[in-house]
Motif scaffolding. Sequence first.
Motif, mmCIF file in Angstrom:
data_model
loop_
_atom_site.group_PDB
_atom_site.id
_atom_site.type_symbol
_atom_site.label_atom_id
_atom_site.label_comp_id
_atom_site.label_asym_id
_atom_site.label_seq_id
_atom_site.Cartn_x
_atom_site.Cartn_y
_atom_site.Cartn_z
ATOM 1 N N PRO A 165 -25.498 6.542 16.412
ATOM 2 C CA PRO A 165 -25.188 6.769 15.211
ATOM 3 C C PRO A 165 -26.113 7.996 14.539
ATOM 4 C CG PRO A 165 -26.118 4.122 15.516
ATOM 5 C CD PRO A 165 -25.516 4.519 16.796
ATOM 6 N N LYS A 166 -27.044 8.131 15.612
ATOM 7 C CA LYS A 166 -28.588 9.087 15.455
ATOM 8 C C LYS A 166 -27.035 10.709 15.953
ATOM 9 C CE LYS A 166 -32.295 6.090 15.996
ATOM 10 N NZ LYS A 166 -33.755 6.058 17.161
ATOM 11 N N LEU A 213 -24.599 10.824 15.571
ATOM 12 C CA LEU A 213 -23.625 11.767 14.813
ATOM 13 C C LEU A 213 -23.782 11.908 13.585
ATOM 14 C CD1 LEU A 213 -20.886 8.374 14.602
ATOM 15 C CD2 LEU A 213 -20.244 10.752 15.751
ATOM 16 N N ALA A 214 -25.183 11.208 13.138
ATOM 17 C CA ALA A 214 -25.605 11.943 11.897
ATOM 18 C C ALA A 214 -26.344 13.144 12.336
ATOM 19 C CB ALA A 214 -27.533 10.999 11.139
ATOM 20 N N ALA A 215 -27.274 13.469 13.467
ATOM 21 C CA ALA A 215 -27.387 15.046 14.316
ATOM 22 C C ALA A 215 -26.028 15.899 13.770
ATOM 23 C CB ALA A 215 -27.489 14.506 14.571
ATOM 24 N N LYS A 222 -23.251 15.185 11.825
ATOM 25 C CA LYS A 222 -23.486 15.651 10.637
ATOM 26 C C LYS A 222 -23.647 17.026 9.985
ATOM 27 C CE LYS A 222 -20.880 12.018 10.388
ATOM 28 N NZ LYS A 222 -20.598 10.257 9.205
ATOM 29 N N ARG A 223 -25.100 16.755 10.048
ATOM 30 C CA ARG A 223 -26.407 17.599 9.842
ATOM 31 C C ARG A 223 -26.387 19.062 10.055
ATOM 32 N NH1 ARG A 223 -32.449 16.469 10.128
ATOM 33 N NH2 ARG A 223 -32.084 17.956 9.076
ATOM 34 N N SER A 247 -22.782 20.498 8.668
ATOM 35 C CA SER A 247 -23.129 20.877 7.466
ATOM 36 C C SER A 247 -23.588 22.126 6.503
ATOM 37 C CB SER A 247 -23.660 19.960 6.451
ATOM 38 O OG SER A 247 -24.348 20.142 5.145
#
Length: 70
Positions: free
Chosen positions: A48-49, A51-53, A55-56, A59
């Motif tokens: 999860p970490k 993947l979130a990084a 995406k940020r 973006s």
Amino acid sequence: PGRTHPGGSRGQKKEEGESLQMAINDLGPSLLGARDYAAIREDGVIGPKPLAAFKRVLSAAGPRPRRIRS
């Protein structure tokens, strides 16, 4: 030897995960600012970490400009 998974062995997947994490950590500070980006662990595990990084960072990079053909 470990079981072979689709797309390669566990070792290969870990190397690919580490490469992705390294790229995220290289791009994060330049796109988001050093103060706004906390580096992720480069252990090859895409959870999860990371993947979130990703995406940020993606973006912040924004869309690619389209090439106009003449």
